[in-house]
Design an enzyme around this catalytic site. Structure first.
Site, PDB file in Angstrom:
ATOM      1  N   GLY A  31      33.570   2.977  56.990  1.00 27.22           N
ATOM      2  CA  GLY A  31      32.224   2.569  57.384  1.00 27.22           C
ATOM      3  C   GLY A  31      31.958   2.983  58.824  1.00 27.22           C
ATOM      4  N   ALA A  89      32.880  -5.083  57.642  1.00 25.96           N
ATOM      5  CA  ALA A  89      32.511  -5.875  56.455  1.00 25.96           C
ATOM      6  C   ALA A  89      30.989  -5.873  56.327  1.00 25.96           C
ATOM      7  CB  ALA A  89      33.022  -7.305  56.574  1.00 25.96           C
ATOM      8  N   GLY A 103      30.370   0.941  51.507  1.00 24.48           N
ATOM      9  CA  GLY A 103      30.666   2.381  51.461  1.00 24.48           C
ATOM     10  C   GLY A 103      31.453   2.750  50.219  1.00 24.48           C
ATOM     11  N   GLU A 109      40.508  -0.299  50.663  1.00 25.47           N
ATOM     12  CA  GLU A 109      40.426  -1.236  51.799  1.00 25.47           C
ATOM     13  C   GLU A 109      41.193  -2.526  51.493  1.00 25.47           C
ATOM     14  OE1 GLU A 109      36.090   0.035  53.648  1.00 25.47           O
ATOM     15  OE2 GLU A 109      36.174  -1.489  52.098  1.00 25.47           O
TER      16      GLU A 109
END
Ligand code: 5RP
Length: 238
Positions: A31, A89, A103, A109
């Site tokens: 991100g 987040a 994303g 993640e």
């Protein structure tokens, strides 16, 4: 993204880089906030301010960026442990429960966060919410051959699920693993993130959902007050 939000992201990304120490194996999130952090890490390694750091990335995006910056990388299978993972987040509630996957990177993640001794979340203050999913839809990664079946199951759980569509490409978003993403809105938001995370992952065809529960150790929040950007450590409720 507004200029204000950009300032908050820059401030918290800088604070994230401050957490790294020489010799660490670090999990590198995905991100825009994580990308700023990766850039900062690359600069510190290049200038010699940090040494002997190895990264484990969580997306194609992170892998390409880290490689461009000369950050040494290992795959998840090649490391015994991760000292510290840091990631952004999409929503953070007062108990540090999260929605991630804006994303579409939440599978990797979550793997990296789960493997880390410590997991720090870095967000701008727009991400703080009282209840999850009233604003941001919950991403669920599904096998391409099962998306309609999973969508039906989610409907039965009072979740309105839409296939995430790509931009500048006809058809759906395809994840780094070659799967699809359903974005889900639950009526009234998510009351019990712990139970829902398990319930969704039990649906056949679901790879992983974007609820990250009881996994964040610390949350750093970038904010701007009186025109000055700063960072605070969020206090956990309860
Ligand atoms: C990607 C993620 C990101 O961490 C999340 O979407 C936040 O991104 P940004 O820092 O760009 O606001 O979960 O899957």
């Amino acid at each position: 993204m507004s200029d204000l939000q950009n300032q908050m992201k820059r401030a918290v990304a800088e604070a994230a880089v401050e957490q790294f120490r020489d010799g660490m194996v670090v999990g590198l999130g995905s991100g825009s906030t994580a990308a700023l952090m990766i850039q900062g890490l690359g600069q510190r390694l290049a200038s010699g301010q940090l040494k002997d750091i190895v990264g484990v990335t969580t997306s194609f995006q992170g892998e390409v960026l880290a490689a461009e910056l000369g950050i040494p990388l290992l795959s998840l299978n090649a490391v015994d442990r991760i000292d510290l993972a840091i990631d952004g987040a999409d929503e953070v509630d007062p108990s540090f429960q999260l929605i991630k996957g804006g994303g579409a990177c939440h599978v990797q993640e979550k793997l990296v966060a789960a493997r880390a001794d410590r997991f720090i979340v870095v967000v701008d203050s727009t991400k703080l919410v009282d209840r999850l999913n009233l604003g941001f839809l919950l991403p669920v990664e599904v096998l391409p051959g099962a998306w309609r079946q999973v969508q039906q199951q989610l409907t039965g759980m009072d979740g309105a699920a839409e296939l995430r569509m790509a931009q500048r490409k006809a058809g759906p978003v395809v994840t780094d693993q070659g799967n699809l993403v359903l974005d889900v809105r639950f009526n009234g938001g998510i009351a019990d993130p712990v139970a829902l995370e398990r319930e969704i992952n039990n649906i056949p065809g679901v790879l992983e959902n974007g609820l990250f529960v009881n996994i964040a150790d610390d949350v750093l929040v970038g904010e701007v007050s009186d025109g000055v950007a700063g960072v605070r450590s969020l206090e956990k409720a309860g």
